[in-house]
Design a protein around this motif. Structure first.
Motif, PDB file in Angstrom:
ATOM      1  N   LEU A  83     -26.507  12.205   4.549  1.00 54.90           N
ATOM      2  CA  LEU A  83     -25.238  12.928   4.543  1.00 54.90           C
ATOM      3  C   LEU A  83     -24.468  12.760   3.241  1.00 54.90           C
ATOM      4  N   ALA A  84     -24.545  11.549   2.650  1.00 56.54           N
ATOM      5  CA  ALA A  84     -23.832  11.333   1.383  1.00 56.54           C
ATOM      6  C   ALA A  84     -24.382  12.256   0.299  1.00 56.54           C
ATOM      7  N   ASN A  85     -25.704  12.449   0.308  1.00 53.68           N
ATOM      8  CA  ASN A  85     -26.305  13.341  -0.675  1.00 53.68           C
ATOM      9  C   ASN A  85     -25.972  14.799  -0.372  1.00 53.68           C
ATOM     10  N   ASP A  86     -25.942  15.157   0.919  1.00 51.74           N
ATOM     11  CA  ASP A  86     -25.571  16.521   1.298  1.00 51.74           C
ATOM     12  C   ASP A  86     -24.149  16.846   0.842  1.00 51.74           C
ATOM     13  N   ALA A  87     -23.266  15.838   0.923  1.00 49.59           N
ATOM     14  CA  ALA A  87     -21.866  16.058   0.569  1.00 49.59           C
ATOM     15  C   ALA A  87     -21.700  16.457  -0.894  1.00 49.59           C
ATOM     16  N   LYS A  88     -22.650  16.046  -1.732  1.00 50.56           N
ATOM     17  CA  LYS A  88     -22.566  16.392  -3.151  1.00 50.56           C
ATOM     18  C   LYS A  88     -22.693  17.902  -3.364  1.00 50.56           C
ATOM     19  N   THR A  89     -23.439  18.547  -2.487  1.00 46.51           N
ATOM     20  CA  THR A  89     -23.629  19.998  -2.615  1.00 46.51           C
ATOM     21  C   THR A  89     -22.677  20.762  -1.714  1.00 46.51           C
ATOM     22  N   PHE A 144       0.830  -1.200   0.000  1.00 46.20           N
ATOM     23  CA  PHE A 144       0.000   0.000   0.000  1.00 46.20           C
ATOM     24  C   PHE A 144       0.871   1.259   0.000  1.00 46.20           C
ATOM     25  N   SER A 145       0.511   2.191  -0.848  1.00 43.93           N
ATOM     26  CA  SER A 145       1.276   3.437  -0.975  1.00 43.93           C
ATOM     27  C   SER A 145       0.878   4.426   0.111  1.00 43.93           C
ATOM     28  N   THR A 146       1.688   5.464   0.263  1.00 43.83           N
ATOM     29  CA  THR A 146       1.383   6.531   1.221  1.00 43.83           C
ATOM     30  C   THR A 146       0.061   7.199   0.864  1.00 43.83           C
ATOM     31  N   LEU A 147      -0.186   7.363  -0.429  1.00 40.80           N
ATOM     32  CA  LEU A 147      -1.442   7.963  -0.894  1.00 40.80           C
ATOM     33  C   LEU A 147      -2.646   7.128  -0.455  1.00 40.80           C
ATOM     34  N   GLU A 148      -2.553   5.818  -0.635  1.00 44.09           N
ATOM     35  CA  GLU A 148      -3.659   4.934  -0.256  1.00 44.09           C
ATOM     36  C   GLU A 148      -3.907   4.970   1.249  1.00 44.09           C
ATOM     37  N   LYS A 149      -2.836   5.003   2.031  1.00 45.25           N
ATOM     38  CA  LYS A 149      -2.973   5.048   3.490  1.00 45.25           C
ATOM     39  C   LYS A 149      -3.631   6.359   3.934  1.00 45.25           C
ATOM     40  N   GLU A 150      -3.226   7.467   3.296  1.00 47.46           N
ATOM     41  CA  GLU A 150      -3.801   8.766   3.640  1.00 47.46           C
ATOM     42  C   GLU A 150      -5.287   8.800   3.280  1.00 47.46           C
ATOM     43  N   TYR A 151      -5.626   8.176   2.148  1.00 43.19           N
ATOM     44  CA  TYR A 151      -7.026   8.135   1.707  1.00 43.19           C
ATOM     45  C   TYR A 151      -7.884   7.349   2.692  1.00 43.19           C
ATOM     46  N   VAL A 152      -7.359   6.239   3.179  1.00 45.38           N
ATOM     47  CA  VAL A 152      -8.100   5.423   4.145  1.00 45.38           C
ATOM     48  C   VAL A 152      -8.309   6.190   5.444  1.00 45.38           C
ATOM     49  N   LYS A 153      -7.330   7.013   5.844  1.00 41.92           N
ATOM     50  CA  LYS A 153      -7.493   7.839   7.045  1.00 41.92           C
ATOM     51  C   LYS A 153      -8.674   8.791   6.883  1.00 41.92           C
ATOM     52  N   LEU A 154      -8.790   9.382   5.701  1.00 39.91           N
ATOM     53  CA  LEU A 154      -9.909  10.280   5.432  1.00 39.91           C
ATOM     54  C   LEU A 154     -11.234   9.530   5.447  1.00 39.91           C
ATOM     55  N   LEU A 155     -11.233   8.339   4.857  1.00 37.27           N
ATOM     56  CA  LEU A 155     -12.449   7.527   4.853  1.00 37.27           C
ATOM     57  C   LEU A 155     -12.848   7.136   6.271  1.00 37.27           C
ATOM     58  N   ASN A 156     -11.844   6.819   7.096  1.00 35.87           N
ATOM     59  CA  ASN A 156     -12.116   6.491   8.500  1.00 35.87           C
ATOM     60  C   ASN A 156     -12.784   7.668   9.206  1.00 35.87           C
ATOM     61  N   ALA A 157     -12.220   8.848   9.001  1.00 37.97           N
ATOM     62  CA  ALA A 157     -12.750  10.041   9.665  1.00 37.97           C
ATOM     63  C   ALA A 157     -14.180  10.324   9.217  1.00 37.97           C
ATOM     64  N   ALA A 158     -14.414  10.197   7.908  1.00 41.55           N
ATOM     65  CA  ALA A 158     -15.752  10.447   7.381  1.00 41.55           C
ATOM     66  C   ALA A 158     -16.748   9.408   7.893  1.00 41.55           C
ATOM     67  N   THR A 159     -16.326   8.155   7.904  1.00 44.02           N
ATOM     68  CA  THR A 159     -17.209   7.084   8.363  1.00 44.02           C
ATOM     69  C   THR A 159     -17.543   7.242   9.840  1.00 44.02           C
ATOM     70  N   LYS A 160     -16.534   7.600  10.633  1.00 42.62           N
ATOM     71  CA  LYS A 160     -16.774   7.785  12.073  1.00 42.62           C
ATOM     72  C   LYS A 160     -17.746   8.928  12.312  1.00 42.62           C
ATOM     73  N   ALA A 161     -17.610   9.999  11.544  1.00 36.99           N
ATOM     74  CA  ALA A 161     -18.512  11.137  11.701  1.00 36.99           C
ATOM     75  C   ALA A 161     -19.956  10.737  11.397  1.00 36.99           C
ATOM     76  N   ILE A 162     -20.137   9.944  10.347  1.00 42.83           N
ATOM     77  CA  ILE A 162     -21.480   9.486   9.994  1.00 42.83           C
ATOM     78  C   ILE A 162     -22.030   8.551  11.066  1.00 42.83           C
ATOM     79  N   VAL A 163     -21.173   7.663  11.564  1.00 41.26           N
ATOM     80  CA  VAL A 163     -21.592   6.735  12.615  1.00 41.26           C
ATOM     81  C   VAL A 163     -21.995   7.502  13.872  1.00 41.26           C
ATOM     82  N   ASP A 164     -21.225   8.530  14.231  1.00 43.60           N
ATOM     83  CA  ASP A 164     -21.560   9.347  15.402  1.00 43.60           C
ATOM     84  C   ASP A 164     -22.930   9.987  15.236  1.00 43.60           C
ATOM     85  N   CYS A 165     -23.191  10.503  14.022  1.00 45.75           N
ATOM     86  CA  CYS A 165     -24.498  11.110  13.753  1.00 45.75           C
ATOM     87  C   CYS A 165     -25.615  10.072  13.825  1.00 45.75           C
ATOM     88  N   ALA A 166     -25.359   8.911  13.226  1.00 46.35           N
ATOM     89  CA  ALA A 166     -26.364   7.849  13.224  1.00 46.35           C
ATOM     90  C   ALA A 166     -26.667   7.377  14.646  1.00 46.35           C
TER      91      ALA A 166
END
Length: 222
Positions: free
Chosen positions: A200-206, A145-167
């Protein structure tokens, strides 16, 4: 409704897909089993199922014809006077053996040129060099896994956790599900509705949170 447990995903430097290795080892075992299954047919024609023969068959798909041609010529040299018709009959016998083993020759040639390992034949049983096979297997299924892929997963983790917290907040306070994404039906005419995405996924589009439902008052669920 049960709350969601968030699990942080961390990419390692490398990941090994064991299924790739197991699939390859199965193919090796199938190749060995198939080659061993030819022993009876080969020995039935008077040939010896050994390493020398298999190495010769490995050289070409028609090697069996060369083997039989040489065998016939070697035998014919030992004869004195033999009627020509008898020589032709004997020669055809060798050709018939080659014809009978031709497809086996093709198959063995294919296996031994795809899996280019050393091999042995002991007690009439063929087997590839196990160490060479295992050494190669250790190189399969390795994903780096590249540094780019690892950084991307960190962002996905943060986004997923935020959605889970809201849910989980919605679950805790019995608020109508929104964070995980739902769809509402909007009338377009008589008995006709179209789905309108929300969440939230739909809100993110705007790029902005839709607070219209909040302004109208939070809808509770029983």
């Amino acid at each position: 409704m049960k709350k969601i447990t968030f699990i942080d995903t961390i990419l390692p430097d490398t990941l090994v897909d064991q299924s790739v290795r197991e699939n390859y080892k199965e193919k090796i075992q199938q190749a060995e089993a198939t080659i061993n299954s030819y022993r009876e047919a080969i020995e039935k024609e008077g040939l010896t199922f050994d390493k020398d023969l298999l190495n010769t068959l490995k050289q070409s798909e028609t090697a069996i014809y060369d083997i039989m041609d040489k065998a016939y010529n070697d035998y014919a040299k030992t004869l004195k006077f033999v009627p020509k018709i008898e020589l032709e009959r004997i020669r055809q016998t060798y050709i018939d053996i080659a014809n009978a083993l031709y497809k086996i020759n093709q198959s063995i040639n294919g296996f031994l040129n795809v899996y280019k390992y050393d091999f042995q034949v002991k007690s009439g049983k063929f087997r590839f060099d196990i160490k060479q096979v295992n050494d190669y297997v250790e190189t399969l299924g390795v994903r780096e896994f590249s540094t780019l892929e690892k950084e991307y997963v960190k962002l996905l983790n943060a986004a997923t956790k935020a959605i889970v917290d809201c849910a989980n907040f919605e679950i805790e306070h019995n608020i109508e599900v929104y964070s995980l994404g739902t769809a509402i039906l909007s009338p377009t005419g008589k008995d006709t509705f179209i789905p309108l995405p929300r969440g939230l996924a739909n809100d993110a589009k705007t790029g902005i949170v839709n607070v219209e439902r909040i302004l109208k008052g939070i809808k509770r669920v029983d």
